[in-house]
Design a protein around this motif. Structure first.
Motif, short mmCIF file in Angstrom:
data_model
loop_
_atom_site.label_atom_id
_atom_site.label_comp_id
_atom_site.label_asym_id
_atom_site.label_seq_id
_atom_site.Cartn_x
_atom_site.Cartn_y
_atom_site.Cartn_z
N ARG A 1 0.75 -1.11 -0.08
CA ARG A 1 -0.03 0.07 -0.08
C ARG A 1 0.85 1.28 0.19
NH1 ARG A 1 -5.55 0.32 2.92
NH2 ARG A 1 -6.14 2.55 2.72
N GLU A 2 1.94 1.06 0.57
CA GLU A 2 2.85 2.42 0.81
C GLU A 2 3.57 2.70 -0.58
OE1 GLU A 2 4.36 5.61 2.71
OE2 GLU A 2 2.96 4.23 3.66
N ASP A 3 3.60 1.80 -1.59
CA ASP A 3 4.11 2.24 -2.55
C ASP A 3 3.15 2.97 -3.74
OD1 ASP A 3 6.51 0.55 -2.16
OD2 ASP A 3 5.57 -1.31 -3.07
N LEU A 4 1.99 2.89 -3.33
CA LEU A 4 1.30 3.67 -4.07
C LEU A 4 1.49 5.19 -4.23
CD1 LEU A 4 -2.40 2.32 -2.78
CD2 LEU A 4 -1.17 1.76 -5.07
N LYS A 5 1.95 5.90 -2.89
CA LYS A 5 2.53 7.18 -2.94
C LYS A 5 3.47 7.61 -3.63
CE LYS A 5 0.76 7.58 1.86
NZ LYS A 5 1.10 7.98 3.10
N LYS A 6 4.23 6.44 -4.31
CA LYS A 6 5.51 6.68 -5.31
C LYS A 6 5.03 7.15 -6.59
CE LYS A 6 8.16 3.91 -2.24
NZ LYS A 6 8.98 2.52 -2.07
N HIS A 7 3.66 6.80 -6.95
CA HIS A 7 3.19 6.84 -8.36
C HIS A 7 1.91 8.04 -8.68
CE1 HIS A 7 4.81 2.90 -9.53
NE2 HIS A 7 4.65 2.58 -7.94
N PRO A 8 2.16 8.73 -9.74
CA PRO A 8 1.23 9.78 -9.94
C PRO A 8 -0.52 8.80 -9.92
CG PRO A 8 2.21 9.00 -12.02
CD PRO A 8 3.02 8.28 -10.92
N PHE A 9 -1.36 9.71 -8.97
CA PHE A 9 -2.50 9.27 -8.79
C PHE A 9 -3.50 10.19 -9.58
CE2 PHE A 9 -6.30 7.88 -6.62
CZ PHE A 9 -5.91 6.54 -6.33
N ILE A 10 -4.55 9.59 -10.08
CA ILE A 10 -5.56 10.28 -11.00
C ILE A 10 -6.86 10.42 -9.86
CG2 ILE A 10 -6.77 10.71 -12.98
CD1 ILE A 10 -4.61 8.91 -14.14
N GLY A 11 -7.28 11.52 -9.80
CA GLY A 11 -8.69 11.60 -8.88
C GLY A 11 -9.32 12.69 -9.00
N PHE A 12 -10.12 12.88 -7.95
CA PHE A 12 -11.33 13.96 -8.04
C PHE A 12 -10.92 15.37 -8.01
CE2 PHE A 12 -14.25 10.48 -8.11
CZ PHE A 12 -14.85 10.63 -9.05
N VAL A 13 -11.60 16.27 -8.20
CA VAL A 13 -11.39 17.58 -7.74
C VAL A 13 -11.99 17.91 -6.70
CG1 VAL A 13 -11.48 20.18 -8.10
CG2 VAL A 13 -10.93 18.70 -10.13
N VAL B 1 -15.60 10.99 -14.18
CA VAL B 1 -14.90 9.49 -14.05
C VAL B 1 -14.64 9.23 -15.41
CG1 VAL B 1 -15.48 7.24 -13.65
CG2 VAL B 1 -16.15 8.93 -11.92
N LEU B 2 -15.26 9.49 -16.51
CA LEU B 2 -14.92 9.33 -17.67
C LEU B 2 -13.24 9.84 -18.26
CD1 LEU B 2 -15.53 7.74 -20.36
CD2 LEU B 2 -16.77 9.72 -21.26
N ALA B 3 -12.98 11.06 -17.70
CA ALA B 3 -11.78 11.77 -17.84
C ALA B 3 -10.61 10.86 -16.94
CB ALA B 3 -11.77 13.24 -17.78
N GLN B 4 -11.05 10.71 -15.91
CA GLN B 4 -10.21 9.80 -15.17
C GLN B 4 -9.80 8.43 -15.78
OE1 GLN B 4 -11.35 9.57 -11.12
NE2 GLN B 4 -12.03 11.85 -11.22
N LEU B 5 -10.75 7.97 -16.23
CA LEU B 5 -10.57 6.39 -16.91
C LEU B 5 -9.69 6.61 -18.31
CD1 LEU B 5 -11.49 3.39 -17.54
CD2 LEU B 5 -13.50 4.50 -18.84
N HIS B 6 -9.94 7.65 -19.02
CA HIS B 6 -9.05 8.14 -20.24
C HIS B 6 -7.80 8.24 -19.75
CE1 HIS B 6 -11.88 6.89 -23.31
NE2 HIS B 6 -12.78 7.59 -22.61
N ALA B 7 -7.64 9.09 -18.73
CA ALA B 7 -6.10 9.40 -18.31
C ALA B 7 -5.47 8.11 -18.08
CB ALA B 7 -6.46 10.57 -17.20
N GLU C 1 -2.36 11.64 -2.96
CA GLU C 1 -2.89 13.03 -3.25
C GLU C 1 -2.88 13.04 -4.76
OE1 GLU C 1 -3.92 16.63 -3.02
OE2 GLU C 1 -3.56 15.56 -1.14
N PRO C 2 -3.83 13.24 -5.35
CA PRO C 2 -4.21 13.03 -6.81
C PRO C 2 -2.95 14.11 -7.59
CG PRO C 2 -6.31 12.95 -5.90
CD PRO C 2 -5.21 13.40 -4.80
N ARG C 3 -2.51 14.00 -8.48
CA ARG C 3 -1.42 14.84 -9.21
C ARG C 3 -2.37 15.36 -10.53
NH1 ARG C 3 4.41 11.69 -9.66
NH2 ARG C 3 4.27 11.32 -7.35
N ILE C 4 -3.35 14.33 -11.17
CA ILE C 4 -4.21 14.96 -12.17
C ILE C 4 -5.70 14.80 -11.50
CG2 ILE C 4 -4.93 14.02 -14.43
CD1 ILE C 4 -2.33 12.59 -14.82
#
Length: 149
Positions: free
Chosen positions: A44-56, A82-88, A74-77
């Protein structure tokens, strides 16, 4: 006022009758292409090392769907859709919390740590007490006036 509402949460008004319709699971997903190039994700801790896509967050309603908060990233994008997040995510932009019913139709998406990181959300059907015995409401909600509070 609507006759029937479907929401993520239970009603806060006392004159609304409600029943849970179904649950859905949200998992972290990434594209196969992203995972083949990215640093390994073993915990789980490894997730923070990757860019995350989420909501505003400021525009997110209801707060129950704030997946990034629940897993501590913390989302970077960010997007309100949800459709935009899916495509990203499909294009290799990073990791994203997506409902399984959306991600499952995209075979290039892979669940990341599905046994460690997931959330269950419920959908609830809400009907105002004054409308629950109306024939059209009963027909659509399939309650025929017998909806439980």
């Amino acid at each position: 006022m609507s006759d029937i509402a479907i929401a993520h949460s239970s009603p806060e008004q006392t004159r609304v009758v409600s029943r849970r319709l179904t649950d859905h699971r949200t998992y972290v997903y990434a594209s196969q292409a992203y995972l083949s190039e990215a640093a390994p994700i073993a915990a789980r801790e490894d997730l923070k090392k990757h860019p995350f896509i989420g909501f505003v967050d400021e525009l997110l309603f209801p707060p129950e769907v704030r997946f990034s908060d629940a897993i501590g990233v913390e989302p970077r994008i960010r997007s309100t859709k949800v459709l935009a997040q899916l495509h990203a995510t499909l294009s290799g932009g990073g990791l994203c919390g997506l409902p399984a019913f959306i991600a499952s139709s995209n075979p290039t998406l892979v669940p990341v740590l599905p046994d460690q990181v997931s959330l269950t959300h419920s959908y609830h059907l809400h009907i105002h007490e004054d409308h629950r015995k109306a024939p059209h409401v009963g027909e659509v909600s399939n309650t025929k006036g017998n909806m439980m509070a």
